[in-house]
Design an enzyme around this catalytic site. Structure first.
Site, PDB file in Angstrom:
ATOM      1  N   SER A 271       4.797   8.888   9.928  1.00  0.00           N
ATOM      2  CA  SER A 271       4.928   9.814  11.058  1.00  0.00           C
ATOM      3  C   SER A 271       4.627   9.075  12.370  1.00  0.00           C
ATOM      4  O   SER A 271       3.929   8.052  12.379  1.00  0.00           O
ATOM      5  CB  SER A 271       3.958  10.972  10.876  1.00  0.00           C
ATOM      6  OG  SER A 271       2.648  10.469  10.756  1.00  0.00           O
TER       7      SER A 271
ATOM      8  N   LYS B 220       0.883  -1.179   0.000  1.00  0.00           N
ATOM      9  CA  LYS B 220       0.000   0.000   0.000  1.00  0.00           C
ATOM     10  C   LYS B 220       0.917   1.225   0.000  1.00  0.00           C
ATOM     11  O   LYS B 220       1.425   1.645   1.023  1.00  0.00           O
ATOM     12  CB  LYS B 220      -0.886  -0.024   1.255  1.00  0.00           C
ATOM     13  CG  LYS B 220      -2.194   0.746   1.135  1.00  0.00           C
ATOM     14  CD  LYS B 220      -2.064   2.227   0.877  1.00  0.00           C
ATOM     15  CE  LYS B 220      -1.674   3.025   2.092  1.00  0.00           C
ATOM     16  NZ  LYS B 220      -1.390   4.458   1.772  1.00  0.00           N
TER      17      LYS B 220
ATOM     18  N   CYS C  39      14.017  10.745   6.985  1.00  0.00           N
ATOM     19  CA  CYS C  39      13.981  10.440   8.416  1.00  0.00           C
ATOM     20  C   CYS C  39      15.383  10.409   8.989  1.00  0.00           C
ATOM     21  O   CYS C  39      15.556  10.345  10.190  1.00  0.00           O
ATOM     22  CB  CYS C  39      13.280   9.116   8.645  1.00  0.00           C
ATOM     23  SG  CYS C  39      14.195   7.764   7.952  1.00  0.00           S
TER      24      CYS C  39
HETATM   25  P1  NAD Z   1       2.190   9.531   7.184  1.00  0.00           P
HETATM   26  O1  NAD Z   1       2.222   9.029   8.584  1.00  0.00           O
HETATM   27  O2  NAD Z   1       1.308  10.684   6.884  1.00  0.00           O
HETATM   28  O3  NAD Z   1       1.729   8.353   6.185  1.00  0.00           O
HETATM   29  C1  NAD Z   1       2.351   7.102   6.162  1.00  0.00           C
HETATM   30  C2  NAD Z   1       1.358   6.052   5.684  1.00  0.00           C
HETATM   31  O4  NAD Z   1       0.285   5.965   6.616  1.00  0.00           O
HETATM   32  C3  NAD Z   1       0.730   6.365   4.323  1.00  0.00           C
HETATM   33  O5  NAD Z   1       0.691   5.187   3.552  1.00  0.00           O
HETATM   34  C4  NAD Z   1      -0.662   6.849   4.665  1.00  0.00           C
HETATM   35  O6  NAD Z   1      -1.623   6.500   3.681  1.00  0.00           O
HETATM   36  C5  NAD Z   1      -0.975   6.146   5.974  1.00  0.00           C
HETATM   37  N1  NAD Z   1      -1.827   6.959   6.845  1.00  0.00           N
HETATM   38  C6  NAD Z   1      -1.762   8.303   7.014  1.00  0.00           C
HETATM   39  N2  NAD Z   1      -2.702   8.709   7.892  1.00  0.00           N
HETATM   40  C7  NAD Z   1      -3.377   7.592   8.294  1.00  0.00           C
HETATM   41  C8  NAD Z   1      -4.441   7.364   9.204  1.00  0.00           C
HETATM   42  N3  NAD Z   1      -5.027   8.358   9.876  1.00  0.00           N
HETATM   43  N4  NAD Z   1      -4.881   6.101   9.369  1.00  0.00           N
HETATM   44  C9  NAD Z   1      -4.300   5.084   8.698  1.00  0.00           C
HETATM   45  N5  NAD Z   1      -3.285   5.243   7.832  1.00  0.00           N
HETATM   46  C10 NAD Z   1      -2.813   6.479   7.626  1.00  0.00           C
HETATM   47  O7  NAD Z   1       3.703   9.833   6.773  1.00  0.00           O
HETATM   48  P2  NAD Z   1       4.259  10.608   5.492  1.00  0.00           P
HETATM   49  O8  NAD Z   1       3.970  12.064   5.628  1.00  0.00           O
HETATM   50  O9  NAD Z   1       3.856   9.902   4.256  1.00  0.00           O
HETATM   51  O10 NAD Z   1       5.831  10.376   5.669  1.00  0.00           O
HETATM   52  C11 NAD Z   1       6.673  11.232   6.407  1.00  0.00           C
HETATM   53  C12 NAD Z   1       6.945  10.685   7.785  1.00  0.00           C
HETATM   54  O11 NAD Z   1       7.535   9.393   7.680  1.00  0.00           O
HETATM   55  C13 NAD Z   1       7.940  11.531   8.574  1.00  0.00           C
HETATM   56  O12 NAD Z   1       7.486  11.653   9.904  1.00  0.00           O
HETATM   57  C14 NAD Z   1       9.226  10.728   8.513  1.00  0.00           C
HETATM   58  O13 NAD Z   1      10.115  10.920   9.592  1.00  0.00           O
HETATM   59  C15 NAD Z   1       8.685   9.327   8.526  1.00  0.00           C
HETATM   60  N6  NAD Z   1       9.661   8.402   7.986  1.00  0.00           N
HETATM   61  C16 NAD Z   1      10.297   7.593   8.874  1.00  0.00           C
HETATM   62  C17 NAD Z   1      11.260   6.714   8.428  1.00  0.00           C
HETATM   63  C18 NAD Z   1      11.972   5.824   9.391  1.00  0.00           C
HETATM   64  O14 NAD Z   1      12.722   4.975   8.942  1.00  0.00           O
HETATM   65  N7  NAD Z   1      11.780   5.959  10.694  1.00  0.00           N
HETATM   66  C19 NAD Z   1      11.571   6.656   7.057  1.00  0.00           C
HETATM   67  C20 NAD Z   1      10.890   7.495   6.173  1.00  0.00           C
HETATM   68  C21 NAD Z   1       9.934   8.363   6.657  1.00  0.00           C
END
Ligand code: NAD
Length: 492
Positions: free
Chosen positions: A229, A176, A284
């Site tokens: 996030s 996904k 990240c």
């Molecule tokens: P996000 O949390 O908005 O989304 C991530 C995934 O979760 C997406 O596929 C999205 O569709 C899903 N999602 C979003 N809201 C949701 C909800 N309410 N219910 C269910 N699913 C939901 O993250 P983003 O903005 O796409 O990515 C950026 C974030 O990812 C930053 O915080 C970054 O630090 C983090 N990140 C972390 C790593 C790591 O290795 N720790 C790596 C890359 C990115």
């Protein structure tokens, strides 16, 4: 929109339209061109993918690992043959430069390579005669159907932290992607189609919350990998656990780097600037705060300001560009507000990237590299993940104070030190509470044969993505104790 950009799901070995009526535009963050419309798939779409993956699982797990990896070898070759095409799509939908996008695809392929070693990685262990005539052994078996929920910032790489290992271990899979950057996985799945995996072994479902919740609740799906996030990672981790699934959820980050007075000035500046401003800070593992120790304050701020001011911002497909836009206009506004807030709470804006306009791309979500000095340690900027090209600096007296600030921070994804002193480096490595550690390294991204770690609010789970951790995550251990009494053996 050309045919390539008609975004579909891939279920049971065929391309299918979602049954949804809800779509989102996929927008190029540099040009605002609409690249496609992504379906927000429904519970029924996830049901179809789960059924297909479940049905395929029983045959797929019986295929010997040595044969399963042949599909992955083929996928690796196809990805190499389509390297630049995939990288271009990443730049177009995500904004990072073409070079950064190429680096991302390289990292994805490295994970396929490691997963191709599954015949040996999957081996269990055996003890003869745990009691007289009794043997005991452990074998690894797949968990069933698994799924990844991916973020926007690495549309090509992050699904590969998990997917190749899951398949190699004998699981079937559902990807996904982030609804903001679905096009790269469309292209990857065109290649997956060419590989010719058995129907249902690997599926793609586009969508957002409805699709994610359906994945989290579906009884056939046994293992969830998620990157995103922190609030969403926590939510996914707890809902998956409540439904009895194993989960590994990587969250947000706020990465601090210590610059010691004895650090190599030129290298330290260059490496930290690349870490803070690469991918427009949307990594990240981006350095977000620098703690200057002692006399480092006398040279580091000036040198990094100089570097930041010279960085070329623009559309990532243009060859001279060193930094692209941030993902959405909302993200740009949020980051600009944080810069303002930093100034209000006492930080000094040393280089201000707000108001950056790129000729020919006036509508792009650009923010230039930004540097904030004297960031107060109890303020919003110090505590919050910015996820944009903003580097804060705070001065500290000594390494003890620096390590204590890192250890008291709620995130623990990465921490780095820049020094020419082995004792400082060892103390830092030993005492610092973060999962990925860099010593004179700006982006301490683990290679595919190491776990992509992360501690505290940056990770929820036990086993990480990549390498041996991934093999453990995607298998369950079965322990067998056997007795074969001699008197049962027929004499012929
Ligand atoms: P996000 O949390 O908005 O989304 C991530 C995934 O979760 C997406 O596929 C999205 O569709 C899903 N999602 C979003 N809201 C949701 C909800 N309410 N219910 C269910 N699913 C939901 O993250 P983003 O903005 O796409 O990515 C950026 C974030 O990812 C930053 O915080 C970054 O630090 C983090 N990140 C972390 C790593 C790591 O290795 N720790 C790596 C890359 C990115």
């Amino acid at each position: 929109m050309d045919d390539d950009n008609n975004i579909m799901n891939f279920i049971n070995g065929e391309w299918r339209n979602s049954e949804t009526l809800e779509y989102l535009n996929v927008v190029n963050p540099a040009t605002q061109e609409i690249l496609g419309k992504v379906p927000l798939s429904t519970i029924n779409d996830i049901e179809a993918a789960s059924q297909a993956a479940y049905k395929a699982y029983h045959e797929w797990r019986r295929i010997p690992p040595t044969e399963r990896v042949q599909y992955l070898f083929k996928l690796k070759s196809l990805m190499e043959a389509n390297f630049d095409n995939l990288a271009r799509t990443i730049t177009m939908e995500c904004g990072k430069t073409f070079d950064e996008a190429r680096g991302e695809i390289k990292r994805a392929i490295e994970n396929i390579e490691v997963a191709c070693g599954i015949p040996i990685l999957l081996q269990g262990y055996f003890s003869e005669d745990i009691a007289s005539g009794i043997d005991e052994f452990m074998i690894r078996q797949p968990v069933g159907v698994a799924s990844v929920i991916a973020p926007f910032n690495f549309p090509g790489m992050i699904p590969f932290w998990f997917m190749p290992y899951a398949l190699a271990c004998g699981n079937t899979y559902i990807v996904k992607p982030s609804e903001r950057v679905p096009l790269t996985m469309q292209k990857v799945f065109k290649l997956i189609e060419q590989v010719g995996f058995p129907e249902g072994v690997i599926n793609l479902v586009n969508g957002a919350k409805v699709a994610v919740d359906a994945i989290l609740d579906h009884p056939y799906i046994k293992a969830i990998s998620m990157v995103g996030s922190t609030p969403i990672a926590k939510y996914i981790y707890s809902r998956a656990a409540a439904n009895g699934k194993r989960a590994q959820c990587q969250g947000g980050a706020k990465n601090l780097s210590i610059v010691m007075p004895d650090a190599d000035r030129e290298m330290t500046t260059r490496v930290i600037a690349d870490s803070a401003f690469g991918s427009a800070g949307q990594r990240c593992l981006a350095t977000s705060l620098v703690l200057t120790v002692g006399e480092a304050r006398d040279w580091f701020p000036d040198m990094i300001c100089d570097n930041a001011a010279k960085r070329v911002v623009g559309y990532g497909l243009n060859p001279d560009v060193e930094m692209g836009p941030v993902i959405t206009p909302q993200s740009k506004e949020r980051i600009e507000n944080i810069i303002e807030q930093g100034s209000k709470e006492g930080a000094k804006i040393l280089v201000d990237g707000r108001g950056t306009v790129v000729e020919g791309y006036e509508q792009g979500n650009f923010i230039g590299p930004t540097l904030l000095g004297n960031v107060p340690t109890d303020g919003f900027v110090f505590k919050t993940e910015i996820f944009g090209p903003v580097l804060g600096m705070t001065h500290v007296i000594d390494i003890e104070e620096a390590i204590s600030l890192i250890n008291n921070h709620e995130y623990g994804n990465m921490a780095c030190i820049f020094t020419s002193n082995g004792e400082s480096a060892r103390k830092f490595r030993y005492e610092t509470e973060a999962g990925n550690i860099g010593v004179n390294i700006g982006v301490a991204a683990p290679m595919a044969f190491f776990p992509f770690s992360g501690w505290k609010e940056s990770f929820f789970g036990v086993l990480h993505g990549q390498g041996r951790d991934a093999v453990e995550f995607f298998t369950q251990e079965k322990v067998v104790i056997e007795r074969w009494p001699k008197e049962w053996t027929r004499k012929f």
